[in-house]
Scaffold this motif. Structure first.
Motif, PDB file in Angstrom:
ATOM      1  N   GLY A 180       0.800  -1.217   0.000  1.00  0.00           N
ATOM      2  CA  GLY A 180       0.000   0.000   0.000  1.00  0.00           C
ATOM      3  C   GLY A 180       0.829   1.262   0.000  1.00  0.00           C
ATOM      4  N   TYR A 181       1.812   1.334   0.907  1.00  0.00           N
ATOM      5  CA  TYR A 181       2.558   2.576   1.091  1.00  0.00           C
ATOM      6  C   TYR A 181       4.062   2.416   0.899  1.00  0.00           C
ATOM      7  N   ALA A 203      -0.102   3.723  -3.209  1.00  0.00           N
ATOM      8  CA  ALA A 203      -0.327   5.150  -2.941  1.00  0.00           C
ATOM      9  C   ALA A 203       0.496   6.018  -3.884  1.00  0.00           C
ATOM     10  N   SER A 207      -4.089  10.485  -2.147  1.00  0.00           N
ATOM     11  CA  SER A 207      -3.423  11.010  -3.343  1.00  0.00           C
ATOM     12  C   SER A 207      -4.064  12.281  -3.873  1.00  0.00           C
ATOM     13  N   TYR A 218      -5.835   4.797  -0.619  1.00  0.00           N
ATOM     14  CA  TYR A 218      -4.762   5.316  -1.484  1.00  0.00           C
ATOM     15  C   TYR A 218      -5.280   6.470  -2.346  1.00  0.00           C
ATOM     16  N   ASP A 222      -7.774   0.355  -1.688  1.00  0.00           N
ATOM     17  CA  ASP A 222      -7.875   1.263  -2.829  1.00  0.00           C
ATOM     18  C   ASP A 222      -8.439   2.625  -2.429  1.00  0.00           C
ATOM     19  N   ALA A 274      -6.577   2.772  -7.857  1.00  0.00           N
ATOM     20  CA  ALA A 274      -5.270   2.700  -7.197  1.00  0.00           C
ATOM     21  C   ALA A 274      -4.732   1.278  -7.195  1.00  0.00           C
TER      22      ALA A 274
END
Length: 412
Positions: free
Chosen positions: A143-144, A219, A164, A160, A157, A185
């Motif tokens: 994810g990150y 992300a 953003s 993220y 999703d 995402a």
């Protein structure tokens, strides 16, 4: 819904698929990682899922065994795991870790979607795997990302997109942020970014023998897609207004309008020539120099166009615009698109053994028809993969008996 693909196939090159000699170990779960490895599989790669021998769902909630409402009883899983193989291992056992390392000798790519640090704790971090095969491409999709303050946080999703700035802008002028049915995402920011990076790294590995670790954060990918809003922000130094810009709902020429029967018509007449033709067809030349304006005047023109579109049904508008080249299309349902949409008509949709549509990688790479195989049962290929890696039948039987491996009979 028709279950027969159109007779006209997409043109493509003769010969095998471009990744026919490539092998992938896939530790990923849910949607982003499996979608990424499905792209590689559709391009010809042999993808081997590493399933969890200790769990009845193999460690993936999308499988049919999982009682997770809203994911289609395993059909979601089937769409992104077509034609893959499965070996089921108890990775808490050091012998299973050694099996993975033995498999790594014969593969080109390892894809994983765990939180940062999990592969290292299993003894399968990049350094350990690269020691077995220096040319290996390892992709960690998370994810990150593997670094930064969000490194260990959970996310999906929606999170993220929210972080953003994309979700902030995904709304009408007077509405709140809207959740769509396409996981932008996960799929574009994550899976497609990962697949692109993997293929670039694989080329380098094949040409120069260099392996590589790829740190792909969904992300980051979601932020990288926010090009239009960033362009406006850079230009004005002011955050673009949601639903109020030229291509976000603020102008009449780029808008969605309700029809008389409460269906919708998408007007994407961004270029002046298209908008002028649209105005001619509706016999409203007075709109021709106002369609690209935003703000209060833009909303006034939108209201006028909406009133005109609301006087006819979608079928009537389709008939009016069917031979016109001005970027006006119906808003189709998915089922309608699979019946008569442009991708269906040019052969980009495939069908499984139950005559259900599936969506393979959309760029044709071989002249042969798209083959659609089933998703694997947990451990369906455990024995054959272990035999090919040098294990004897007796050794495999012991590993299965001791719970290190789940074989195809137990997993079927």
């Amino acid at each position: 819904m028709s279950s027969t693909p159109p007779s006209s196939a997409l043109p493509a090159a003769d010969g095998p698929l471009p990744l026919a000699a490539v092998r992938v170990l896939d530790f990923s779960r849910l949607l982003p990682g499996p979608y990424c490895s499905q792209i590689l599989a559709d391009l010809g790669a042999e993808v081997i899922r590493i399933d969890d021998a200790t769990r009845p769902d193999g460690g993936d909630l999308m499988r049919e065994e999982a009682d997770l409402e809203g994911f289609g009883g395993g059909r979601f899983f089937d769409l992104v795991n077509r034609g893959k193989k499965s070996i089921a291992l108890n990775l808490r056992d050091p012998r299973a870790v050694e099996i993975v390392k033995q498999l790594v000798v014969g593969v080109d790519i390892v894809l994983e979607g765990f939180r940062p640090g999990v592969m290292q704790r299993l003894g399968l971090g990049y350094e350990a795997l690269a020691a077995v095969k220096p040319s290996l491409v390892v992709c960690a999709l998370s994810g990150y990302g593997q670094t930064g303050p969000y490194r260990d946080k959970a996310g999906h999703d929606l999170n993220y997109l929210a972080l953003s700035g994309a979700l902030h802008h995904n709304r009408a002028h007077d509405g709140g942020p809207a959740i769509g049915t396409v996981q932008t995402a996960d799929l574009a920011g994550g899976a497609l970014s990962a697949a692109t990076a993997i293929l670039a790294a694989l080329l380098d590995a094949k040409l120069n023998g260099r392996g590589r670790f790829l740190d792909v954060a969904m992300a980051d990918g979601a932020l990288a897609l926010n090009v239009y809003a960033l362009g406006l922000l850079n230009q004005r130094r002011v955050e673009p207004a949601p639903g109020a810009e030229l291509i976000t709902g603020g102008a009449a020429c780029y808008q969605v309008y309700a029809t008389q029967d409460q269906r919708y018509l998408a007007v994407g007449a961004l270029e002046l020539k298209f908008w002028q033709r649209f105005c001619e067809i509706l016999n409203r030349p007075d709109w021709s120099d106002r369609g690209h304006r935003c703000g209060q005047e833009g909303r006034a023109v939108i209201a006028d166009v909406a009133a005109a579109i609301a006087k006819k049904t979608l079928a009537q508008w389709r008939e009016i615009f069917k031979d016109e080249d001005c970027c006006v299309t119906p808003v189709m349902t998915l089922e309608e698109s699979l019946q008569d949409g442009p991708s269906m008509r040019r052969g980009a949709v495939a069908f499984n053994a139950h005559a259900q549509p599936v969506l393979p990688f959309p760029v044709p790479m071989a002249s042969a028809p798209i083959a659609v195989a089933a998703s694997p049962a947990i451990g369906a290929d455990s024995e054959s993969l272990l035999l090919a890696s040098g294990y004897t039948a007796a050794q495999i039987a012991d590993l299965i008996a001791e719970g290190v491996v789940v074989g195809h009979r137990a997993g079927a």
